[in-house]
Design a protein around this motif. Sequence first.
Motif, PDB file in Angstrom:
ATOM      1  N   ALA A  58      11.217 -16.582   3.967  1.00 40.31           N
ATOM      2  CA  ALA A  58      12.825 -17.152   3.556  1.00 40.31           C
ATOM      3  C   ALA A  58      13.989 -16.172   3.665  1.00 40.31           C
ATOM      4  N   SER A  59      13.847 -15.515   2.489  1.00 42.95           N
ATOM      5  CA  SER A  59      14.465 -14.876   2.494  1.00 42.95           C
ATOM      6  C   SER A  59      14.643 -12.925   3.065  1.00 42.95           C
ATOM      7  N   LEU A  60      15.688 -12.582   3.301  1.00 47.35           N
ATOM      8  CA  LEU A  60      16.240 -11.791   4.427  1.00 47.35           C
ATOM      9  C   LEU A  60      15.124 -10.804   3.113  1.00 47.35           C
ATOM     10  N   ARG A  61      15.594 -10.119   1.548  1.00 51.40           N
ATOM     11  CA  ARG A  61      14.324  -9.450   0.686  1.00 51.40           C
ATOM     12  C   ARG A  61      12.907  -9.500   0.552  1.00 51.40           C
ATOM     13  N   ASP A  62      12.739 -10.306   0.994  1.00 46.09           N
ATOM     14  CA  ASP A  62      10.936 -10.329   1.938  1.00 46.09           C
ATOM     15  C   ASP A  62      10.394  -9.996   3.308  1.00 46.09           C
ATOM     16  N   TYR A  63      11.886 -10.574   3.661  1.00 42.21           N
ATOM     17  CA  TYR A  63      11.521  -9.834   5.227  1.00 42.21           C
ATOM     18  C   TYR A  63      11.264  -7.947   5.171  1.00 42.21           C
ATOM     19  N   LEU A  64      12.306  -7.777   4.040  1.00 46.36           N
ATOM     20  CA  LEU A  64      12.707  -6.241   4.056  1.00 46.36           C
ATOM     21  C   LEU A  64      11.200  -5.971   3.350  1.00 46.36           C
ATOM     22  N   HIS A  65      10.793  -5.970   1.749  1.00 46.42           N
ATOM     23  CA  HIS A  65       9.844  -5.643   1.774  1.00 46.42           C
ATOM     24  C   HIS A  65       8.089  -5.949   2.462  1.00 46.42           C
ATOM     25  N   PHE A  66       8.100  -6.644   3.713  1.00 42.87           N
ATOM     26  CA  PHE A  66       6.680  -6.974   4.625  1.00 42.87           C
ATOM     27  C   PHE A  66       7.515  -5.824   5.720  1.00 42.87           C
ATOM     28  N   VAL A  67       8.687  -5.317   5.847  1.00 45.01           N
ATOM     29  CA  VAL A  67       8.575  -4.799   7.271  1.00 45.01           C
ATOM     30  C   VAL A  67       8.636  -3.355   6.016  1.00 45.01           C
ATOM     31  N   ALA A  68       8.843  -2.540   4.902  1.00 45.76           N
ATOM     32  CA  ALA A  68       8.402  -2.198   4.533  1.00 45.76           C
ATOM     33  C   ALA A  68       6.968  -1.406   3.934  1.00 45.76           C
ATOM     34  N   ILE A  69       6.528  -2.569   4.510  1.00 46.80           N
ATOM     35  CA  ILE A  69       5.259  -2.266   4.010  1.00 46.80           C
ATOM     36  C   ILE A  69       4.085  -1.935   5.732  1.00 46.80           C
ATOM     37  N   ALA A  70       5.009  -2.466   6.576  1.00 48.14           N
ATOM     38  CA  ALA A  70       4.409  -1.559   7.970  1.00 48.14           C
ATOM     39  C   ALA A  70       4.797  -0.377   7.659  1.00 48.14           C
ATOM     40  N   ARG A  71       6.204  -0.074   7.622  1.00 56.53           N
ATOM     41  CA  ARG A  71       6.418   1.264   7.719  1.00 56.53           C
ATOM     42  C   ARG A  71       5.705   2.563   7.074  1.00 56.53           C
ATOM     43  N   GLY A  72       4.956   1.816   5.804  1.00 57.87           N
ATOM     44  CA  GLY A  72       4.043   2.803   4.992  1.00 57.87           C
ATOM     45  C   GLY A  72       2.647   2.724   5.769  1.00 57.87           C
ATOM     46  N   SER A  73       2.001   1.247   7.159  1.00 56.26           N
ATOM     47  CA  SER A  73       0.516   1.747   7.522  1.00 56.26           C
ATOM     48  C   SER A  73       0.622   2.095   8.901  1.00 56.26           C
ATOM     49  N   LEU A  74       2.337   1.963   9.122  1.00 53.86           N
ATOM     50  CA  LEU A  74       2.432   3.485  10.430  1.00 53.86           C
ATOM     51  C   LEU A  74       2.469   5.040   9.784  1.00 53.86           C
ATOM     52  N   ASN A  75       2.793   5.377   8.694  1.00 57.72           N
ATOM     53  CA  ASN A  75       2.617   6.937   7.909  1.00 57.72           C
ATOM     54  C   ASN A  75       0.664   7.001   8.061  1.00 57.72           C
ATOM     55  N   GLU A  76       0.512   5.238   6.608  1.00 55.07           N
ATOM     56  CA  GLU A  76      -0.780   5.826   7.763  1.00 55.07           C
ATOM     57  C   GLU A  76      -1.904   5.576   8.927  1.00 55.07           C
ATOM     58  N   LEU A  77      -1.098   4.846   9.375  1.00 57.30           N
ATOM     59  CA  LEU A  77      -1.781   5.662  11.188  1.00 57.30           C
ATOM     60  C   LEU A  77      -1.871   6.732  11.667  1.00 57.30           C
ATOM     61  N   GLU A  78      -0.340   7.414  11.213  1.00 53.27           N
ATOM     62  CA  GLU A  78       0.026   8.856  11.333  1.00 53.27           C
ATOM     63  C   GLU A  78      -0.662   9.834  11.157  1.00 53.27           C
ATOM     64  N   THR A  79      -0.919   9.459  10.163  1.00 57.07           N
ATOM     65  CA  THR A  79      -1.882  10.526   9.347  1.00 57.07           C
ATOM     66  C   THR A  79      -3.369  10.192   9.856  1.00 57.07           C
ATOM     67  N   GLN A  80      -4.474   9.567  10.287  1.00 55.91           N
ATOM     68  CA  GLN A  80      -5.588   9.308  10.544  1.00 55.91           C
ATOM     69  C   GLN A  80      -5.489   9.334  12.227  1.00 55.91           C
ATOM     70  N   LEU A  81      -4.044   9.471  12.778  1.00 63.02           N
ATOM     71  CA  LEU A  81      -4.583  10.080  13.962  1.00 63.02           C
ATOM     72  C   LEU A  81      -4.377  11.641  13.826  1.00 63.02           C
ATOM     73  N   GLU A  82      -4.052  11.935  13.063  1.00 65.73           N
ATOM     74  CA  GLU A  82      -3.878  13.962  12.853  1.00 65.73           C
ATOM     75  C   GLU A  82      -5.094  13.904  12.843  1.00 65.73           C
ATOM     76  N   LEU A  83      -5.735  13.296  11.556  1.00 62.91           N
ATOM     77  CA  LEU A  83      -7.213  13.296  10.637  1.00 62.91           C
ATOM     78  C   LEU A  83      -8.005  12.958  12.184  1.00 62.91           C
ATOM     79  N   ALA A  84      -8.309  12.323  12.665  1.00 61.84           N
ATOM     80  CA  ALA A  84      -8.935  12.143  14.456  1.00 61.84           C
ATOM     81  C   ALA A  84      -9.095  13.148  14.973  1.00 61.84           C
TER      82      ALA A  84
END
Length: 123
Positions: A58-84
């Motif tokens: 319902a709020s932009l603040r919540d939306y921003l929070h979940f997009v920040a989590i998505a950013r973190g997950s992408l960074n995690e995935l980048e690290t895991q791809l490098e490890l693989a």
Amino acid sequence: MFYLHKQLDVWQQSMNLSVDIYRLTASFPVEERYGLSQQMRRASVSIPSNIAEGCGRASLRDYLHFVAIARGSLNELETQLELALRLGFRQPDTHLERAVISVGQLVNGLYRSLKRKLEPPAG
């Protein structure tokens, strides 16, 4: 109103990235089924999932929070791809690297856009 996230390029491209990750990890050694393979799958699925969840909030603040989590997950995935890559579970793949960069640019762009909307106007 529902399913607005499906119209977003960032959601569509991150879904495609998740499919690519599932296909890649299917070729990993069997002993990695519950290790790196699962971690990569979870991180890749987290990206479009958090964008969708945030978009439905319902709020932009919540939306921003979940997009920040998505950013973190992408960074995690980048690290895991490098490890693989370093472990020899995958070969360098320019398509996959380009997909990660593209999703990263879109996620960061969405994050900046939402953040600007939340900041009070200068003046």
